[in-house]
Motif scaffolding. Structure first.
Motif, mmCIF file in Angstrom:
data_model
loop_
_atom_site.group_PDB
_atom_site.id
_atom_site.type_symbol
_atom_site.label_atom_id
_atom_site.label_comp_id
_atom_site.label_asym_id
_atom_site.label_seq_id
_atom_site.Cartn_x
_atom_site.Cartn_y
_atom_site.Cartn_z
ATOM 1 N N GLU A 130 0.829 -1.201 0.000
ATOM 2 C CA GLU A 130 0.000 0.000 0.000
ATOM 3 C C GLU A 130 0.863 1.250 0.000
ATOM 4 O O GLU A 130 0.587 2.229 -0.703
ATOM 5 N N TRP A 131 1.924 1.241 0.804
ATOM 6 C CA TRP A 131 2.838 2.385 0.862
ATOM 7 C C TRP A 131 3.438 2.648 -0.517
ATOM 8 O O TRP A 131 3.479 3.779 -0.999
ATOM 9 N N LEU A 142 6.603 9.791 -5.480
ATOM 10 C CA LEU A 142 7.672 9.631 -4.502
ATOM 11 C C LEU A 142 8.501 8.398 -4.840
ATOM 12 O O LEU A 142 7.950 7.344 -5.140
ATOM 13 N N ALA A 143 9.815 8.519 -4.791
ATOM 14 C CA ALA A 143 10.704 7.399 -5.123
ATOM 15 C C ALA A 143 10.929 6.539 -3.885
ATOM 16 O O ALA A 143 11.913 6.680 -3.173
ATOM 17 N N LEU A 144 9.968 5.653 -3.609
ATOM 18 C CA LEU A 144 10.119 4.753 -2.468
ATOM 19 C C LEU A 144 10.659 3.399 -2.892
ATOM 20 O O LEU A 144 11.511 2.824 -2.222
ATOM 21 N N ALA A 188 6.276 18.750 1.759
ATOM 22 C CA ALA A 188 4.833 18.523 1.821
ATOM 23 C C ALA A 188 4.570 17.689 3.068
ATOM 24 O O ALA A 188 5.428 16.923 3.514
ATOM 25 N N ALA A 189 3.390 17.869 3.664
ATOM 26 C CA ALA A 189 3.061 17.087 4.859
ATOM 27 C C ALA A 189 2.731 15.661 4.475
ATOM 28 O O ALA A 189 2.005 15.415 3.519
ATOM 29 N N ILE A 190 3.277 14.704 5.230
ATOM 30 C CA ILE A 190 2.966 13.289 5.037
ATOM 31 C C ILE A 190 2.313 12.785 6.313
ATOM 32 O O ILE A 190 2.908 12.833 7.393
ATOM 33 N N TYR A 191 1.072 12.317 6.199
ATOM 34 C CA TYR A 191 0.342 11.800 7.349
ATOM 35 C C TYR A 191 0.356 10.276 7.316
ATOM 36 O O TYR A 191 0.145 9.676 6.255
ATOM 37 N N ALA A 192 0.590 9.667 8.466
ATOM 38 C CA ALA A 192 0.608 8.210 8.563
ATOM 39 C C ALA A 192 -0.498 7.754 9.499
ATOM 40 O O ALA A 192 -0.632 8.276 10.612
ATOM 41 N N TRP A 229 -0.695 9.593 3.491
ATOM 42 C CA TRP A 229 -1.281 10.634 2.654
ATOM 43 C C TRP A 229 -0.322 11.820 2.587
ATOM 44 O O TRP A 229 0.293 12.183 3.580
ATOM 45 N N ALA A 230 -0.245 12.451 1.416
ATOM 46 C CA ALA A 230 0.517 13.688 1.263
ATOM 47 C C ALA A 230 -0.443 14.866 1.360
ATOM 48 O O ALA A 230 -1.564 14.822 0.848
ATOM 49 N N GLY A 231 0.001 15.938 2.037
ATOM 50 C CA GLY A 231 -0.847 17.112 2.182
ATOM 51 C C GLY A 231 -0.018 18.370 2.257
ATOM 52 O O GLY A 231 1.207 18.345 2.094
#
Length: 238
Positions: A5-6, A15-17, A162-166, A182-184
């Protein structure tokens, strides 16, 4: 799986994960190399660079060799496997002639997201290693990986993000699961958080006992609309 999912979300947001140079691949490389080096210490009976008169025998480290392993989530990851002079070292976490990893993705993600305690990390290692290495070795591996993780978590950061919420959920069995990222922009309100909680509910979470957040505006106001009996608490995670 939380790991898949990530990565899916990372691709959606650019995003380069995953991939050869992705963040998850770097985590996996650090994780495996730390474990392999502690396995070698256990095999030789002495730490790296130990003086000759302090060693248990004449066998010593003899550099490393590259090996590319395949992670179901990140794809190929190239690691450096330590070698010994007598060529008697047999790795456990990455066995010889085995390239496909199993049981690693979730622990790597949980570790770097601060989703596991020291005891839980040791327990996961026990699952991977079984009785193949000593408890002392597992303890050293855990300490080494946690030290690497803490170094990463304390690294210098850029000035703007950017804000990343987990969203991390604790199951009734005590396991932690990264539900989604989520990115915000940092200014998300009640409408945004309503969509987040509704998404989680639609994916199967029918109820939750507590929801803990860190100063997120709008989130406490909509929890009751999704899970009426949930208690919301504010806490600082810094």
């Amino acid at each position: 799986m939380a790991a898949k999912e990530w990565v899916r979300l990372a691709k959606e947001q650019g995003l380069a994960l995953d991939g050869p140079n992705g963040l998850l691949g770097q985590f996996t490389k650090t994780f495996l190399e730390a474990a392999l080096n502690e396995e070698m210490t256990d095999h030789l009976g002495h730490e790296k660079n130990r003086a000759p008169d302090e060693r248990d025998d004449s066998n010593v480290r003899n550099g490393t060799r590259p090996k590319t392993v395949i992670s179901p989530t990140t794809g190929p990851v190239t690691i450096q496997v330590p070698r010994d002079m007598d060529a008697t070292f047999t790795p456990v976490i990455v066995p010889k002639r085995q390239r496909r990893l199993t049981g690693v993705d979730e622990i790597v993600l949980s570790l770097y997201a601060r989703g596991l305690t020291t005891g839980e990390i040791s327990a996961r290692y026990n699952q991977i290693y079984g009785a193949q290495v000593s408890k002392e070795t597992i303890s050293r591996i855990t300490d080494k990986v946690i030290a690497e993780m803490q170094t990463w978590q304390a690294r210098p950061l850029d000035g703007v993000y950017a804000a990343i919420y987990a969203a991390i959920g604790a199951t009734l069995d005590g396991d932690k699961d990264i539900l989604r990222l989520w990115a915000g922009t940092g200014g998300e309100g009640a409408k945004f958080w309503m969509s987040v909680l509704t998404d989680i509910k639609n994916r199967g979470v029918s109820d939750t006992f507590f929801l803990v957040c860190d100063g997120l505006k709008g989130l406490p106001n909509v929890v009751g609309n999704v899970w009426p009996l949930t208690r919301c608490r504010r806490a600082s995670f810094t």
